[in-house]
Write an enzyme that holds these catalytic residues in place. Structure first.
Site, short mmCIF file in Angstrom:
data_model
loop_
_atom_site.label_atom_id
_atom_site.label_comp_id
_atom_site.label_asym_id
_atom_site.label_seq_id
_atom_site.Cartn_x
_atom_site.Cartn_y
_atom_site.Cartn_z
N HIS A 97 35.08 51.25 80.74
CA HIS A 97 33.68 51.17 80.31
C HIS A 97 33.15 52.59 80.23
O HIS A 97 32.81 53.21 81.24
CB HIS A 97 32.87 50.32 81.29
CG HIS A 97 33.31 48.91 81.36
ND1 HIS A 97 32.85 47.94 80.49
CD2 HIS A 97 34.22 48.29 82.17
CE1 HIS A 97 33.43 46.78 80.77
NE2 HIS A 97 34.27 46.97 81.78
N ARG A 201 32.69 41.63 83.36
CA ARG A 201 33.57 41.64 84.53
C ARG A 201 33.21 40.62 85.61
O ARG A 201 34.00 40.40 86.53
CB ARG A 201 33.60 43.04 85.14
CG ARG A 201 34.10 44.12 84.19
CD ARG A 201 35.51 43.85 83.71
NE ARG A 201 36.01 44.95 82.88
CZ ARG A 201 37.24 45.05 82.41
NH1 ARG A 201 38.12 44.10 82.68
NH2 ARG A 201 37.61 46.07 81.66
#
Length: 251
Positions: A97, A201
């Protein structure tokens, strides 16, 4: 005996500090944090609506921002977290990310891992047979690491700088350490970036350890800045583990 983690440890290191200019002060209603006020200020500046003609509270205003999908104003609020009790396997996924994030992670080249801790994979934790076999492998790997470092220090005895010699030994020996080796990482992200990461996530399809950590981070950030994360719901999934879902996607 090494230390074993079965849960992540999350600490807030830094949060926004908002200094509002007096000549553009917003007429505020209700409770809010500096990060939330900063985002409201940025949003209202776009339309010079500081007088708050709709009489919205700060958190009501941000709720509408999320509903409308105008997430750019959330990027002004940054939060820095320290993650401990997470594995290097987890951080390999986390650092993918990139947009809106900054990372600083413990270096295995410099830090002695002779007394390293390890993270028990959630799928293994609690099963006596599986966990016993896993721990045996972990203890063997750590013992091999310690032995290799000692031997490599001798092999590189010709290197006069002892600090450099230790680095050379540790960077070679770390190859035997497993992905379950515990690490520490400082993660700074803006509220919009945190939302995107947490949506991906904390979902049921995420790998179990990072999903567990994401749910823990979500709880911390919901407490820290409720308006930014109020539309996330933590629930018990079919696999009997916690997951989260969000109302406003891709804000």
């Amino acid at each position: 005996m090494p230390h074993f983690y079965t849960e992540p440890v999350i600490s807030i290191l830094a949060r926004p500090a908002f200094a509002e200019p007096a000549h553009l002060a917003v007429h505020r209603i209700g409770e809010s944090t500096d990060g939330e006020r900063l985002s409201e200020f940025a949003g209202r500046l776009c339309y010079m609506s500081q007088k708050n003609p709709a009489n919205r509270g700060t958190r009501e205003y941000i709720e509408n921002i999320k509903k409308q999908g105008h997430g750019s104003v959330l990027e002004h609020a940054n939060y820095s977290l320290l993650l401990e009790g997470v594995s290097r396997s987890l951080t390999h996924e986390l650092v993918r990310h990139r947009a809106g994030f900054a990372y600083s992670q413990l270096s295995q080249r410099y830090v002695d891992e002779s007394d390293a801790a390890f993270v028990v994979p959630p799928a293994i934790a609690g099963d006596e047979l599986l966990e016993g076999a896993w721990r045996a492998q972990i203890e063997s790997a750590q013992s091999t690491y310690v032995s290799l470092v000692a031997q490599l220090m001798e092999r590189y005895g010709w290197v006069a700088d002892k600090v450099h010699r230790r680095k050379m030994a540790r960077e070679a020996a770390r190859g035997v350490l497993p992905n379950s080796t515990e690490t520490k990482i400082v993660v700074t992200g803006n509220a919009r970036a945190w939302r995107t990461m947490l949506e991906l996530r904390s979902s049921e399809g995420a790998e179990l350890e990072i999903r567990r950590a994401a749910v823990t981070v979500l709880r911390v950030l919901q407490e820290e800045a409720p308006a930014f994360f109020s539309d996330f719901e933590i629930y018990q999934a079919e696999d009997r583990r916690e997951a989260a879902r969000v109302t406003y996607h891709k804000v």
